[in-house]
Design a protein around this motif. Structure first.
Motif, mmCIF file in Angstrom:
data_model
loop_
_atom_site.group_PDB
_atom_site.id
_atom_site.type_symbol
_atom_site.label_atom_id
_atom_site.label_comp_id
_atom_site.label_asym_id
_atom_site.label_seq_id
_atom_site.Cartn_x
_atom_site.Cartn_y
_atom_site.Cartn_z
ATOM 1 N N CYS A 19 -22.799 28.630 -79.311
ATOM 2 C CA CYS A 19 -22.094 27.173 -79.500
ATOM 3 C C CYS A 19 -22.098 26.262 -78.475
ATOM 4 N N GLY A 20 -23.075 26.487 -77.464
ATOM 5 C CA GLY A 20 -23.253 25.623 -76.220
ATOM 6 C C GLY A 20 -22.060 25.628 -75.267
ATOM 7 N N ALA A 21 -20.980 26.374 -75.311
ATOM 8 C CA ALA A 21 -20.003 26.282 -74.252
ATOM 9 C C ALA A 21 -20.503 26.243 -73.000
ATOM 10 N N LYS A 22 -19.841 25.640 -71.931
ATOM 11 C CA LYS A 22 -20.556 25.624 -70.561
ATOM 12 C C LYS A 22 -19.960 26.595 -69.917
ATOM 13 N N TRP A 23 -20.611 27.018 -68.480
ATOM 14 C CA TRP A 23 -20.383 28.304 -67.873
ATOM 15 C C TRP A 23 -19.070 27.720 -66.958
ATOM 16 N N ALA A 24 -18.464 28.669 -66.408
ATOM 17 C CA ALA A 24 -17.302 28.398 -65.672
ATOM 18 C C ALA A 24 -16.979 29.559 -64.763
ATOM 19 N N PHE A 25 -16.118 29.287 -63.467
ATOM 20 C CA PHE A 25 -15.909 30.521 -62.817
ATOM 21 C C PHE A 25 -14.439 30.441 -62.300
ATOM 22 N N THR A 26 -13.822 31.453 -61.836
ATOM 23 C CA THR A 26 -12.576 31.847 -61.431
ATOM 24 C C THR A 26 -12.641 32.629 -60.209
ATOM 25 N N VAL A 27 -12.284 32.292 -58.952
ATOM 26 C CA VAL A 27 -12.441 33.000 -57.827
ATOM 27 C C VAL A 27 -11.285 32.844 -57.102
ATOM 28 N N ASP A 32 -1.641 31.471 -50.751
ATOM 29 C CA ASP A 32 -0.666 30.193 -50.588
ATOM 30 C C ASP A 32 0.185 30.569 -49.354
ATOM 31 N N PRO A 33 0.211 29.719 -48.333
ATOM 32 C CA PRO A 33 1.255 30.043 -47.282
ATOM 33 C C PRO A 33 2.705 29.871 -47.375
ATOM 34 N N VAL A 34 3.020 28.912 -48.558
ATOM 35 C CA VAL A 34 4.029 28.671 -48.823
ATOM 36 C C VAL A 34 4.891 29.758 -49.753
ATOM 37 N N THR A 35 4.152 30.042 -50.849
ATOM 38 C CA THR A 35 4.735 31.154 -51.887
ATOM 39 C C THR A 35 4.179 32.607 -51.527
ATOM 40 N N GLY A 36 3.090 32.657 -50.771
ATOM 41 C CA GLY A 36 2.645 34.052 -50.659
ATOM 42 C C GLY A 36 1.781 34.552 -51.783
ATOM 43 N N LYS A 37 1.551 33.558 -53.013
ATOM 44 C CA LYS A 37 0.755 34.197 -54.104
ATOM 45 C C LYS A 37 -0.711 33.682 -53.897
ATOM 46 N N ARG A 38 -1.680 34.472 -54.700
ATOM 47 C CA ARG A 38 -3.157 34.260 -54.276
ATOM 48 C C ARG A 38 -3.321 32.865 -55.168
ATOM 49 N N ARG A 39 -4.321 32.116 -54.278
ATOM 50 C CA ARG A 39 -4.721 30.807 -54.695
ATOM 51 C C ARG A 39 -5.997 31.392 -55.261
ATOM 52 N N GLN A 40 -6.209 30.449 -56.651
ATOM 53 C CA GLN A 40 -7.689 30.442 -57.336
ATOM 54 C C GLN A 40 -8.145 29.067 -57.495
ATOM 55 N N LYS A 41 -9.411 29.124 -57.488
ATOM 56 C CA LYS A 41 -10.276 27.854 -57.619
ATOM 57 C C LYS A 41 -11.137 28.185 -59.109
ATOM 58 N N VAL A 42 -10.761 27.361 -59.899
ATOM 59 C CA VAL A 42 -11.359 27.191 -61.484
ATOM 60 C C VAL A 42 -12.357 25.838 -61.180
ATOM 61 N N LYS A 43 -13.424 26.290 -61.890
ATOM 62 C CA LYS A 43 -14.380 24.956 -62.118
ATOM 63 C C LYS A 43 -15.170 25.408 -62.993
ATOM 64 N N SER A 44 -15.479 24.231 -63.966
ATOM 65 C CA SER A 44 -16.374 24.573 -65.310
ATOM 66 C C SER A 44 -17.513 23.505 -65.177
ATOM 67 N N GLY A 45 -18.359 23.622 -66.240
ATOM 68 C CA GLY A 45 -19.164 22.392 -66.657
ATOM 69 C C GLY A 45 -20.626 22.645 -66.116
ATOM 70 N N PHE A 46 -20.962 23.807 -65.803
ATOM 71 C CA PHE A 46 -22.277 24.486 -65.523
ATOM 72 C C PHE A 46 -23.126 24.670 -66.738
ATOM 73 N N ASN A 47 -24.283 24.420 -66.791
ATOM 74 C CA ASN A 47 -25.111 24.554 -67.928
ATOM 75 C C ASN A 47 -25.573 25.974 -67.908
ATOM 76 N N THR A 48 -25.723 26.863 -66.656
ATOM 77 C CA THR A 48 -26.356 27.989 -66.667
ATOM 78 C C THR A 48 -25.520 28.925 -65.768
ATOM 79 N N LYS A 49 -25.413 30.238 -66.112
ATOM 80 C CA LYS A 49 -24.572 31.202 -65.156
ATOM 81 C C LYS A 49 -25.127 31.237 -63.746
ATOM 82 N N GLN A 50 -26.602 30.852 -63.677
ATOM 83 C CA GLN A 50 -27.009 30.919 -62.356
ATOM 84 C C GLN A 50 -26.387 29.426 -61.464
ATOM 85 N N GLU A 51 -26.059 28.537 -62.143
ATOM 86 C CA GLU A 51 -25.694 27.437 -61.385
ATOM 87 C C GLU A 51 -24.318 27.542 -61.174
ATOM 88 N N ALA A 52 -23.439 28.537 -61.861
ATOM 89 C CA ALA A 52 -22.019 28.855 -61.424
ATOM 90 C C ALA A 52 -22.122 29.735 -60.443
#
Length: 403
Positions: A19-27, A32-52
């Motif tokens: 379907c041509g969906a773009k690659w993304a990652f969550t890492v 978080d110093p205030v809540t103590g919960k883990r912080r995650q970075k999510v980014k998408s829009g990569f054409n290939t898995k290698q770019e991600a």
């Protein structure tokens, strides 16, 4: 470091996406110093898995090096609104300057208003500057716009809201001038001493209320018209023949009763100027006349100690700068002089005559309240160059007389 890669929004049930969906990652990027919960970075829009994967590798490297920066989602418009009061408070900016900055921000908004700060590239910014040139905006106007935009982006960079400043290598395009244009260019406009004498005599004979005194002071002191209008009697030392400049007048709407008195243009602008005895005498004569009016009007006179106070309607309020400009144009026309001259031209005239009298550039700058001004330097250099020619001619004449 925990994380995973995936095709965002992929609805294919097969192992291979079609379907041509773009690659993304969550890492994970820490806690978080205030809540103590883990912080995650999510980014998408990569054409290939290698770019991600390469993007994640860069992210991990920045985290390990301590250089990682979470760029803001704020739009240019939102941050520009936040920046203005920060700028105003940090530099004790005058109301007139704020007005200019607002105008310049308005010129940039059509290009970037709803774009996120982090998404504005150097090319996008340079293209905007070039387009402003194509619209016919002058070099000085575009330089002002660039100056304001640069301050906004630099503040965002300073506040760790963006990684790169898109204005860093930007430049304001200028048209190359032809030889003919350079030859036809005029320097700063000012009056020669004979013309100044004619102008002041015209003001004396044909001037309306305040005219002669106002233009006499402007010509003999080189003060700015805003400084003139703001003058109060307490600023004049009749004994020591000095006028103190401690404030300037601000009134963008030319409404006599809605004026503001603000601090001078720069710290150097606060100064005490020694004046001619003739100026002091003219001030004394004016004070006597004004006292008679105050005595006659009583409480109907707005008595705030202004020297150049209105004597008809809004009695006592300081005259507006536009009034001084209009009066000068009228007198120039009567005298047969160049009508395009302004009250500021008398400041340049004062510079030229001081230079002709042999006063040093440093003394002139001090008298004018300048730390640096290219126009003042241009006037000074033009006049002193002519004086150097005269010196050369006199030397040649002396040598010829020996033959």
């Amino acid at each position: 470091m925990k994380g995973y890669f995936y095709r965002r929004g992929c609805k294919c049930k097969k192992k291979k996406c079609s379907c041509g969906a773009k690659w993304a990652f969550t890492v994970d990027i820490g806690i978080d110093p205030v809540t103590g919960k883990r912080r995650q970075k999510v980014k998408s829009g990569f054409n290939t898995k290698q770019e991600a994967e390469e993007a994640v590798a860069t992210l991990i490297h920045e985290l390990n090096e301590g250089t990682y920066l979470e760029e803001t989602d704020k739009t240019f418009s939102d941050f520009a609104i936040e920046w203005l009061p920060i700028y105003s408070e940090s530099k004790d900016v005058k109301p007139g300057t704020i007005r200019v900055r607002l105008h310049e921000i308005g010129k940039v908004l059509p290009y970037f208003a709803q774009l996120k700060l982090r998404d504005i590239t150097r090319k996008m910014y340079q293209d905007a500057l070039n387009d402003l040139k194509d619209q016919g905006l002058s070099v000085s106007t575009r330089e002002g716009i660039n100056r304001t935009a640069r301050m906004i982006f630099r503040k965002a960079l300073e506040m760790d809201l963006i990684k790169k400043d898109p204005t860093e290598f930007a430049y304001v395009k200028k048209d190359k001038k032809t030889i003919e244009q350079l030859e036809e260019e005029e320097g700063p406009k000012y009056l020669e001493k004979e013309e100044l004498a004619l102008f002041l005599e015209t003001a004396k004979q044909n001037g309306l209320e305040h005219d002669y005194l106002a233009f006499l002071i402007l010509a003999y002191t080189g003060i700015r018209v805003g400084e003139l209008v703001a003058l109060k009697w307490k600023d004049v030392d009749f004994l020591n023949h000095t006028i103190s400049i401690t404030k300037t007048y601000y009134n963008p709407n030319n409404n006599a009763v809605e004026y503001q008195l603000v601090t001078p243009k720069t710290r150097k602008s606060r100064r005490k100027i020694v004046v001619d005895e003739g100026v002091i005498q003219a001030l004394q004569d004016h004070k006597e006349d004004q006292n008679q009016v105050i005595k006659r009007l009583g409480d109907d006179y707005y008595n705030k100690d202004f020297i150049f106070a209105k004597m008809e309607r809004q009695f006592g309020y300081p005259i507006v700068i536009k009034n001084v400009r209009d009066r000068m144009k009228r007198l120039l026309r009567i005298a047969g002089l160049k009508e395009e001259l302004t009250p500021h031209s008398l400041r340049h005239t004062h510079t030229s005559l001081l230079a002709e009298a042999g006063v040093s550039l440093e003394q002139i700058m001090d008298r004018l309240g300048h730390t640096d001004d290219q126009i003042t330097k241009n006037v000074y250099l033009h006049v002193t160059q002519e004086m150097k020619k005269e010196a050369s001619q006199k030397f040649s004449e002396l040598m010829r007389s020996l033959r």
